[in-house]
Write a protein that holds these residues in place. Sequence first.
Motif, mmCIF file in Angstrom:
data_model
loop_
_atom_site.group_PDB
_atom_site.id
_atom_site.type_symbol
_atom_site.label_atom_id
_atom_site.label_comp_id
_atom_site.label_asym_id
_atom_site.label_seq_id
_atom_site.Cartn_x
_atom_site.Cartn_y
_atom_site.Cartn_z
ATOM 1 N N SER A 129 0.825 -1.304 0.076
ATOM 2 C CA SER A 129 0.121 -0.126 -0.238
ATOM 3 C C SER A 129 0.763 1.211 -0.058
ATOM 4 O O SER A 129 0.404 2.334 -0.580
ATOM 5 N N THR A 133 -3.848 4.292 1.852
ATOM 6 C CA THR A 133 -4.650 2.803 1.999
ATOM 7 C C THR A 133 -4.859 2.596 0.641
ATOM 8 O O THR A 133 -4.868 3.365 -0.474
ATOM 9 N N ASN A 147 -4.167 -0.929 4.923
ATOM 10 C CA ASN A 147 -3.670 0.340 5.696
ATOM 11 C C ASN A 147 -2.559 0.691 5.340
ATOM 12 O O ASN A 147 -1.692 -0.269 4.492
ATOM 13 N N TYR A 256 -9.175 3.815 9.341
ATOM 14 C CA TYR A 256 -8.129 4.383 8.034
ATOM 15 C C TYR A 256 -9.120 3.671 6.756
ATOM 16 O O TYR A 256 -8.699 3.983 5.452
ATOM 17 N N ARG A 257 -10.297 2.978 7.093
ATOM 18 C CA ARG A 257 -11.240 2.861 5.775
ATOM 19 C C ARG A 257 -12.324 4.057 5.629
ATOM 20 O O ARG A 257 -12.803 4.151 4.739
#
Length: 329
Positions: A129, A133, A147, A256-257
């Motif tokens: 990544s 992200t 992440n 983080y999403r």
Amino acid sequence: MKQELDRPIDDLLVKSLLDEATVAEQMEINQWLSDSDDNLRYFEHFELIWQQSKELEIRSIVDENAAWKRFKDRVNFPQEKENLVSMYQKPVFNQFRVAATILLAVCTGWLAYLLVGNQLGNEQITISSGEQTLTDTLPDGSVVVLNRRSTISYPEHFTGAKRSVALTGEAFFDVTPDKAKPFIISVNDVTVRVVGTSFNVKNSIEKTEVVVETGLVEVARDTQMIKVKPKEKATASRVAGGLTKQKSQDEFYKYYRTNRLICEDTPLWRLVEILNEAYEAEIVIENERIRNLPINTTFEQKSLENIIAVISETFSITAEQDGKRIILK
């Protein structure tokens, strides 16, 4: 080249294909598979020949479990050669010959692979990544969100009896259900096994954490295995060893999403901990009396400066900048 374990790998692979492998044996196989691409290709070739032998079994009415047991008995106890001769006198295509044919075909196939190259190519894919992200779709349709600075490796096609991937860092998985092919994640010395569910896996120097969002997840380490349900968390500590399970106290695992930090009676120290991780900051609570003050709010796509300002106003505390450090007191 095929690597050797504490016991013959062919024996373990057959137990796995018959669903007779223990948790410890399955973890041993997973480790062997992740050691090299050659091991993974060996297993796929092994499984292909095994499936072909089962088709032969249908035509000859053979019990594969009995065949394998009888074959091992003959190998381990050669003094029973008289019985072996009588078996060959039977006109029916017997169990011993099927098991021996399977093993011989596997060994022959492996030698052929080494000589002429892998004709059943299944390239290993590695996705990293970097500083952002990243969302990726796996060959079975499962979706993984990595992440920052995380890596996942998986085969180009899930052709075996299992869907195996390896993870470094942190990722959220939304796994496509397939009861015939369990989804298995290897992360350090921890194995996560599911059929179809969603969960977060986070690996750090200190520990590995698995937080379940939906479904049921099996987490194994060494010979220990626990089942984790929604809003529960399994932790494997590097120092303490073993596995522990507890209620998940917050939803910070998904920041983080979603780009959201949801605080529900969250103690200040816990919010500071996640802020240091999410923003790569160095926030220090100097006044111990404010460590456990609860905060109730949601920060959605806010800058760190904005969040610190809200914290200062909420608790009537001072936030001082000292180089890269932010001191709360």
